[in-house]
Scaffold this motif. Structure first.
Motif, PDB file in Angstrom:
ATOM      1  N   ARG A 115     -31.914 -51.254 101.023  1.00 46.12           N
ATOM      2  CA  ARG A 115     -32.950 -50.212 101.057  1.00 46.12           C
ATOM      3  C   ARG A 115     -34.032 -50.557 102.074  1.00 46.12           C
ATOM      4  NH1 ARG A 115     -35.593 -46.965  97.165  1.00 46.12           N
ATOM      5  NH2 ARG A 115     -37.081 -45.661  98.336  1.00 46.12           N
ATOM      6  N   LEU A 116     -34.460 -51.811 102.110  1.00 43.20           N
ATOM      7  CA  LEU A 116     -35.454 -52.233 103.095  1.00 43.20           C
ATOM      8  C   LEU A 116     -34.913 -52.083 104.516  1.00 43.20           C
ATOM      9  CD1 LEU A 116     -36.890 -55.334 101.216  1.00 43.20           C
ATOM     10  CD2 LEU A 116     -38.228 -53.352 101.956  1.00 43.20           C
ATOM     11  N   ASP A 117     -33.651 -52.419 104.711  1.00 44.56           N
ATOM     12  CA  ASP A 117     -33.027 -52.230 106.025  1.00 44.56           C
ATOM     13  C   ASP A 117     -33.055 -50.755 106.415  1.00 44.56           C
ATOM     14  OD1 ASP A 117     -32.502 -54.938 106.197  1.00 44.56           O
ATOM     15  OD2 ASP A 117     -30.400 -54.755 105.602  1.00 44.56           O
ATOM     16  N   ALA A 118     -32.735 -49.890 105.475  1.00 40.78           N
ATOM     17  CA  ALA A 118     -32.719 -48.444 105.754  1.00 40.78           C
ATOM     18  C   ALA A 118     -34.119 -47.925 106.072  1.00 40.78           C
ATOM     19  CB  ALA A 118     -32.141 -47.693 104.551  1.00 40.78           C
ATOM     20  N   MET A 119     -35.136 -48.588 105.525  1.00 41.67           N
ATOM     21  CA  MET A 119     -36.525 -48.218 105.801  1.00 41.67           C
ATOM     22  C   MET A 119     -37.022 -48.805 107.119  1.00 41.67           C
ATOM     23  SD  MET A 119     -37.959 -48.785 101.894  1.00 41.67           S
ATOM     24  CE  MET A 119     -39.671 -48.345 102.204  1.00 41.67           C
ATOM     25  N   GLY A 120     -36.186 -49.604 107.766  1.00 38.00           N
ATOM     26  CA  GLY A 120     -36.556 -50.210 109.040  1.00 38.00           C
ATOM     27  C   GLY A 120     -37.489 -51.398 108.905  1.00 38.00           C
ATOM     28  N   ILE A 121     -37.493 -52.047 107.745  1.00 42.50           N
ATOM     29  CA  ILE A 121     -38.390 -53.171 107.484  1.00 42.50           C
ATOM     30  C   ILE A 121     -37.593 -54.470 107.567  1.00 42.50           C
ATOM     31  CG2 ILE A 121     -39.916 -54.249 105.792  1.00 42.50           C
ATOM     32  CD1 ILE A 121     -40.445 -51.381 104.737  1.00 42.50           C
ATOM     33  N   SER A 122     -37.876 -55.255 108.586  1.00 46.22           N
ATOM     34  CA  SER A 122     -37.131 -56.496 108.795  1.00 46.22           C
ATOM     35  C   SER A 122     -37.901 -57.732 108.363  1.00 46.22           C
ATOM     36  CB  SER A 122     -36.753 -56.641 110.279  1.00 46.22           C
ATOM     37  OG  SER A 122     -37.914 -56.621 111.097  1.00 46.22           O
ATOM     38  N   GLU A 123     -39.240 -57.638 108.227  1.00 49.59           N
ATOM     39  CA  GLU A 123     -40.056 -58.760 107.778  1.00 49.59           C
ATOM     40  C   GLU A 123     -40.204 -58.676 106.262  1.00 49.59           C
ATOM     41  OE1 GLU A 123     -44.292 -60.990 108.822  1.00 49.59           O
ATOM     42  OE2 GLU A 123     -43.898 -58.968 109.571  1.00 49.59           O
ATOM     43  N   ILE A 124     -39.672 -59.672 105.572  1.00 52.69           N
ATOM     44  CA  ILE A 124     -39.632 -59.648 104.112  1.00 52.69           C
ATOM     45  C   ILE A 124     -40.097 -60.995 103.587  1.00 52.69           C
ATOM     46  CG2 ILE A 124     -38.174 -59.286 102.077  1.00 52.69           C
ATOM     47  CD1 ILE A 124     -36.180 -57.832 103.960  1.00 52.69           C
ATOM     48  N   ILE A 125     -40.887 -60.954 102.510  1.00 51.97           N
ATOM     49  CA  ILE A 125     -41.280 -62.184 101.826  1.00 51.97           C
ATOM     50  C   ILE A 125     -40.870 -62.082 100.363  1.00 51.97           C
ATOM     51  CG2 ILE A 125     -43.175 -62.681 103.402  1.00 51.97           C
ATOM     52  CD1 ILE A 125     -45.116 -61.645 101.289  1.00 51.97           C
TER      53      ILE A 125
ATOM     54  N   GLN B  58     -47.723 -71.167  96.334  1.00 53.22           N
ATOM     55  CA  GLN B  58     -48.903 -70.434  96.795  1.00 53.22           C
ATOM     56  C   GLN B  58     -49.024 -70.581  98.305  1.00 53.22           C
ATOM     57  OE1 GLN B  58     -52.499 -71.690  94.873  1.00 53.22           O
ATOM     58  NE2 GLN B  58     -53.743 -70.046  95.721  1.00 53.22           N
ATOM     59  N   ALA B  59     -49.469 -69.510  98.980  1.00 50.40           N
ATOM     60  CA  ALA B  59     -49.608 -69.571 100.432  1.00 50.40           C
ATOM     61  C   ALA B  59     -50.495 -68.433 100.918  1.00 50.40           C
ATOM     62  CB  ALA B  59     -48.236 -69.487 101.109  1.00 50.40           C
ATOM     63  N   LEU B  60     -50.893 -68.521 102.175  1.00 50.19           N
ATOM     64  CA  LEU B  60     -51.532 -67.427 102.891  1.00 50.19           C
ATOM     65  C   LEU B  60     -50.535 -66.958 103.929  1.00 50.19           C
ATOM     66  CD1 LEU B  60     -54.177 -65.788 103.191  1.00 50.19           C
ATOM     67  CD2 LEU B  60     -54.838 -67.415 104.984  1.00 50.19           C
ATOM     68  N   TYR B  61     -50.097 -65.708 103.803  1.00 51.96           N
ATOM     69  CA  TYR B  61     -49.112 -65.151 104.719  1.00 51.96           C
ATOM     70  C   TYR B  61     -49.814 -64.051 105.525  1.00 51.96           C
ATOM     71  CZ  TYR B  61     -44.649 -63.363 106.446  1.00 51.96           C
ATOM     72  OH  TYR B  61     -43.593 -62.977 107.254  1.00 51.96           O
ATOM     73  N   GLY B  62     -50.265 -64.397 106.735  1.00 54.17           N
ATOM     74  CA  GLY B  62     -51.087 -63.460 107.481  1.00 54.17           C
ATOM     75  C   GLY B  62     -52.362 -63.188 106.706  1.00 54.17           C
TER      76      GLY B  62
ATOM     77  N   ASP C 227     -61.360 -65.818  97.441  1.00 55.97           N
ATOM     78  CA  ASP C 227     -61.508 -65.373  98.820  1.00 55.97           C
ATOM     79  C   ASP C 227     -60.332 -64.504  99.248  1.00 55.97           C
ATOM     80  OD1 ASP C 227     -63.892 -66.742  99.122  1.00 55.97           O
ATOM     81  OD2 ASP C 227     -62.913 -68.550  99.914  1.00 55.97           O
ATOM     82  N   GLY C 228     -60.626 -63.521 100.084  1.00 55.68           N
ATOM     83  CA  GLY C 228     -59.583 -62.674 100.647  1.00 55.68           C
ATOM     84  C   GLY C 228     -59.750 -61.230 100.249  1.00 55.68           C
ATOM     85  N   HIS C 229     -58.909 -60.381 100.846  1.00 53.74           N
ATOM     86  CA  HIS C 229     -58.955 -58.947 100.577  1.00 53.74           C
ATOM     87  C   HIS C 229     -57.621 -58.392 100.063  1.00 53.74           C
ATOM     88  CE1 HIS C 229     -62.946 -58.436 102.300  1.00 53.74           C
ATOM     89  NE2 HIS C 229     -62.566 -59.227 103.288  1.00 53.74           N
ATOM     90  N   PHE C 230     -56.513 -59.049 100.412  1.00 53.61           N
ATOM     91  CA  PHE C 230     -55.197 -58.546 100.029  1.00 53.61           C
ATOM     92  C   PHE C 230     -54.434 -59.644  99.295  1.00 53.61           C
ATOM     93  CE2 PHE C 230     -56.441 -56.205 103.850  1.00 53.61           C
ATOM     94  CZ  PHE C 230     -56.341 -54.901 103.385  1.00 53.61           C
ATOM     95  N   PHE C 231     -53.909 -59.285  98.121  1.00 50.16           N
ATOM     96  CA  PHE C 231     -53.292 -60.265  97.231  1.00 50.16           C
ATOM     97  C   PHE C 231     -51.968 -59.729  96.690  1.00 50.16           C
ATOM     98  CE2 PHE C 231     -57.880 -60.410  97.030  1.00 50.16           C
ATOM     99  CZ  PHE C 231     -58.187 -61.760  97.141  1.00 50.16           C
ATOM    100  N   ALA C 232     -51.014 -60.645  96.454  1.00 50.15           N
ATOM    101  CA  ALA C 232     -49.746 -60.243  95.835  1.00 50.15           C
ATOM    102  C   ALA C 232     -49.199 -61.401  95.011  1.00 50.15           C
ATOM    103  CB  ALA C 232     -48.728 -59.823  96.882  1.00 50.15           C
ATOM    104  N   SER C 233     -48.663 -61.065  93.847  1.00 49.05           N
ATOM    105  CA  SER C 233     -47.999 -62.062  93.000  1.00 49.05           C
ATOM    106  C   SER C 233     -46.887 -61.386  92.215  1.00 49.05           C
ATOM    107  CB  SER C 233     -48.991 -62.741  92.045  1.00 49.05           C
ATOM    108  OG  SER C 233     -49.409 -61.853  91.021  1.00 49.05           O
TER     109      SER C 233
END
Length: 229
Positions: free
Chosen positions: A21-31, A103-107, A135-141
């Motif tokens: 599905r991600l490939d079909a959406m044209g998204i190649s960068e995945i974490i 845990q990491a900072l990815y961009g 600290d930060g503005h964008f978070f994901a878990s």
């Protein structure tokens, strides 16, 4: 655009569907936010796909159990599945899991598997008070298996839900996309019967895989953010 996946849990059938599905959406960068291991019977296939596709991956608590040869303190069912995976995982894949960090900072994304108070094993609920001192503005878990998006006070958080074991009552595999400023949640069907057959052939009873058809925990419980508090 970044695809965000989490909690694959050895379900390569679901992983294949999400990546397609991600490939079909044209998204190649995945974490991946962790928990490649645990629960289902295709641990090697999941590890190898993530490595072959160079998907940047965090360590989850199930990955830690495997890497450290530890048991889960909460669930005998988890430990049955981990024991199976310990018996089949290749040395190379175990070494790769052991090298991951929780845990990491990815961009501009601050990412953890669990939460920012306990990166491996916190079932966190997003909110203004929770993020006020982080600290930060964008978070994901990941970790909760319950997809959600929260925004407040110039901060934005996303849990992409689970690829391999959704628990929110929707059996479709879950993932998210981040465009640099906004998160979106997505679901996709996959061949649940196929992974159930693989589990049966691996010697598991229906108790360990029938939940996939209802989008619940093993045992049938459906989770929500409210239920985690």
């Amino acid at each position: 655009m970044i695809g965000i996946i989490s909690d694959i849990h050895g379900n390569h059938v679901a992983l294949e569907a999400v990546l397609a599905r991600l490939d079909a959406m044209g998204i190649s960068e995945i974490i991946c936010l962790g928990d490649v291991g645990g629960y289902y019977c295709e641990i090697n296939e999941c590890c190898e796909t993530l490595q072959n596709r160079k998907i940047w991956t965090l360590m989850g608590n199930h990955d830690w159990y495997l890497a450290k040869n530890e048991s889960c303190p909460r669930s005998n069912s988890v430990n049955v599945c981990l024991d199976y995976q310990r018996g089949i995982i290749s040395d190379a894949n175990l070494q790769w899991l052991s090298s991951l960090k929780p845990q990491a900072l990815y961009g501009k994304l601050s990412i953890v598997h669990g939460g920012w108070l306990d990166p491996l094993d916190e079932y966190m609920i997003p909110g203004t008070e929770y993020f006020s001192g982080i600290d930060g503005h964008f978070f994901a878990s990941g970790h909760t298996h319950v997809p959600c998006i929260w925004t407040g006070d110039s901060k934005s958080y996303c849990n992409p839900g689970s690829v391999g074991q959704p628990r929110d009552g929707d059996p479709k595999a879950s993932f998210a996309v981040f465009d640099g400023n906004m998160f979106t949640l997505h679901r996709t069907d996959y061949d649940i019967a196929r992974i159930q057959d693989k589990m049966k052939n691996a010697g598991f009873t229906p108790y360990f895989y029938e939940n996939l058809a209802t989008g619940s925990r093993i045992g049938g419980k459906i989770d929500s953010l409210k239920g985690l508090s």
